[in-house]
Motif scaffolding. Structure first.
Motif, PDB file in Angstrom:
ATOM      1  N   GLN A 222      27.201  40.169  39.436  1.00 50.37           N
ATOM      2  CA  GLN A 222      27.268  40.944  38.196  1.00 50.37           C
ATOM      3  C   GLN A 222      28.572  40.636  37.476  1.00 50.37           C
ATOM      4  O   GLN A 222      29.654  40.742  38.048  1.00 50.37           O
ATOM      5  N   GLY A 223      28.467  40.235  36.241  1.00 50.40           N
ATOM      6  CA  GLY A 223      29.651  39.851  35.475  1.00 50.40           C
ATOM      7  C   GLY A 223      29.884  38.363  35.432  1.00 50.40           C
ATOM      8  O   GLY A 223      30.741  37.887  34.667  1.00 50.40           O
ATOM      9  N   ALA A 224      29.144  37.582  36.238  1.00 51.90           N
ATOM     10  CA  ALA A 224      29.274  36.125  36.196  1.00 51.90           C
ATOM     11  C   ALA A 224      28.650  35.581  34.913  1.00 51.90           C
ATOM     12  O   ALA A 224      27.674  36.129  34.397  1.00 51.90           O
TER      13      ALA A 224
ATOM     14  N   GLY B 147      23.472  40.217  48.984  1.00 56.30           N
ATOM     15  CA  GLY B 147      24.150  38.933  48.820  1.00 56.30           C
ATOM     16  C   GLY B 147      24.797  38.799  47.455  1.00 56.30           C
ATOM     17  O   GLY B 147      25.918  38.290  47.327  1.00 56.30           O
ATOM     18  N   GLN B 148      24.119  39.267  46.413  1.00 55.40           N
ATOM     19  CA  GLN B 148      24.684  39.155  45.065  1.00 55.40           C
ATOM     20  C   GLN B 148      25.878  40.081  44.887  1.00 55.40           C
ATOM     21  O   GLN B 148      26.858  39.727  44.217  1.00 55.40           O
ATOM     22  N   ASN B 149      25.816  41.265  45.485  1.00 52.94           N
ATOM     23  CA  ASN B 149      26.972  42.162  45.396  1.00 52.94           C
ATOM     24  C   ASN B 149      28.194  41.538  46.065  1.00 52.94           C
ATOM     25  O   ASN B 149      29.317  41.598  45.530  1.00 52.94           O
ATOM     26  N   LEU B 150      27.994  40.949  47.248  1.00 54.68           N
ATOM     27  CA  LEU B 150      29.107  40.332  47.970  1.00 54.68           C
ATOM     28  C   LEU B 150      29.684  39.143  47.206  1.00 54.68           C
ATOM     29  O   LEU B 150      30.891  38.876  47.266  1.00 54.68           O
ATOM     30  N   ALA B 151      28.820  38.419  46.494  1.00 52.64           N
ATOM     31  CA  ALA B 151      29.269  37.256  45.723  1.00 52.64           C
ATOM     32  C   ALA B 151      29.683  37.616  44.301  1.00 52.64           C
ATOM     33  O   ALA B 151      30.007  36.733  43.501  1.00 52.64           O
ATOM     34  N   LYS B 152      29.676  38.896  43.991  1.00 52.66           N
ATOM     35  CA  LYS B 152      30.082  39.406  42.672  1.00 52.66           C
ATOM     36  C   LYS B 152      29.326  38.695  41.551  1.00 52.66           C
ATOM     37  O   LYS B 152      29.910  38.158  40.607  1.00 52.66           O
TER      38      LYS B 152
END
Length: 343
Positions: free
Chosen positions: A163-165, A156-161
């Motif tokens: 990382q970098g937020a 879910g975190q990869n799809l919502a990008k």
């Protein structure tokens, strides 16, 4: 062996069944931990029926020991070794598989849905799912079983990008919300804010790395906004209530992502003003289960000690008390409740 078999909604019985001989390529896992989540609860009560074949042995968050194999084992897996089991078996041929989304395979089968899952003393892994056996040494069995929900959170975190937020908001501090907090911090998110009406969960949310933990209320969106640089980059709905998102739609940063992560009830509608999406370039993303590579990534973080999860393990019941375990899941009063079929 003993198994908890769901014959009909709310009709879950512990029965004795033969283990049987292994077919070509099959692997036998002695289950040492099977954790329960909201999906298991929804299947048990009949609120989730998609892809479920009854009678069914539930349990898709499973850890165990490899005790037998009829054929070679996957690389890194050995007899006597602890493993966790990636629950999905994709067809490799459908449109979802061809487009690189095996986790939403249109013909998938899964442990705990069509294949016998972890609420059993043994699990037979079919030959076409041998690659789903992931080695995981040096942690307790319940921690190993936690790889599955952690992998779902990572997907879910990869799809919502994530990382970098700069700033993310996690709505709901149940076990998966806490996992999202920890993963976000592990991925370098500067500001992680969490919201939950149950103040008993706030201390563990802070211990998980949340920089700010709030009870939802009229002033909560303003307090969240004040803690960010111009708004929230990602909102993760870690609770299956669509109305839990509404208060925060006005504090999204430009280009923000909304993750409909949790499972929702059939017919639930997520309402967002179309022009808000249009003019602010918002993205709304789903997240269904996880991918095998998420499993390996999370297993590596857990075994390396980069992701601490032992304190997320809740009460572990004997298999004969599986209904009591599901009742505790429904109450929301514990962390990751599970079953040890050998107690």
């Amino acid at each position: 062996m003993k198994q908890a078999v769901l014959y009909q909604p709310n009709d879950l019985r512990v029965v004795e069944r033969a283990v049987g001989e292994l077919g070509d390529g099959e692997v036998l896992i002695k289950v040492t931990a099977a954790l329960l989540c909201g999906t298991d609860l929804r299947i048990y009560t009949g609120r989730k029926t998609k892809n479920v074949t009854l009678p069914s042995v539930l349990g898709h968050e499973t850890a165990g020991i490899v005790v037998d194999a009829n054929g070679p084992l996957p690389e890194g897996v050995s007899l006597g070794g602890q493993v966790c089991i990636y629950p999905l078996v994709a067809c490799g041929q459908c449109v979802a598989c061809r487009k690189g989304h095996p986790n939403i395979c249109r013909n998938r089968v899964a442990f705990g849905y069509q294949l016998d899952g972890g609420l059993s003393q043994y699990v037979r892994v079919p030959a076409n799912a041998r690659q789903n056996i992931v080695p995981l040494a040096g942690v307790s069995a319940p921690e190993a079983a936690l790889v599955e929900p952690l992998a779902c959170a990572l997907n879910g975190q990869n799809l919502a990008k994530v990382q970098g937020a700069d700033a993310i908001l996690v709505v709901g501090c149940g076990p998966l919300g806490l996992m999202h907090i920890r993963l976000a911090k592990a991925q370098g998110v500067h500001t992680v804010i969490a919201v939950d009406p149950n103040e008993a969960r706030h201390d563990i949310a802070r211990a998980s790395g949340a920089d700010l933990v709030l009870v939802p209320g009229e002033d909560t969106p303003a307090r969240v906004l004040a803690a960010t640089d111009g708004g929230v980059d990602v909102v993760i709905l870690a609770i299956g209530r669509v109305e839990a998102l509404t208060p925060y739609l006005g504090i999204l940063a430009p280009g923000a992502r909304i993750s409909a992560f949790a499972g929702f009830n059939t017919g639930d509608v997520l309402s967002i003003v179309a022009n808000d999406i249009h003019y602010n370039e918002y993205e709304v993303v789903g997240a269904s289960s996880c991918r095998l590579e998420n499993f390996h990534a999370v297993a590596g973080l857990v075994t390396a000690g980069k992701l601490q999860v032992a304190d997320l393990v809740g009460t572990q019941f004997p298999l004969d008390q599986v209904v009591e375990a599901l009742d505790l899941v429904a109450s929301g009063k514990d962390l990751r409740v599970g079953v040890d079929p050998w107690l």
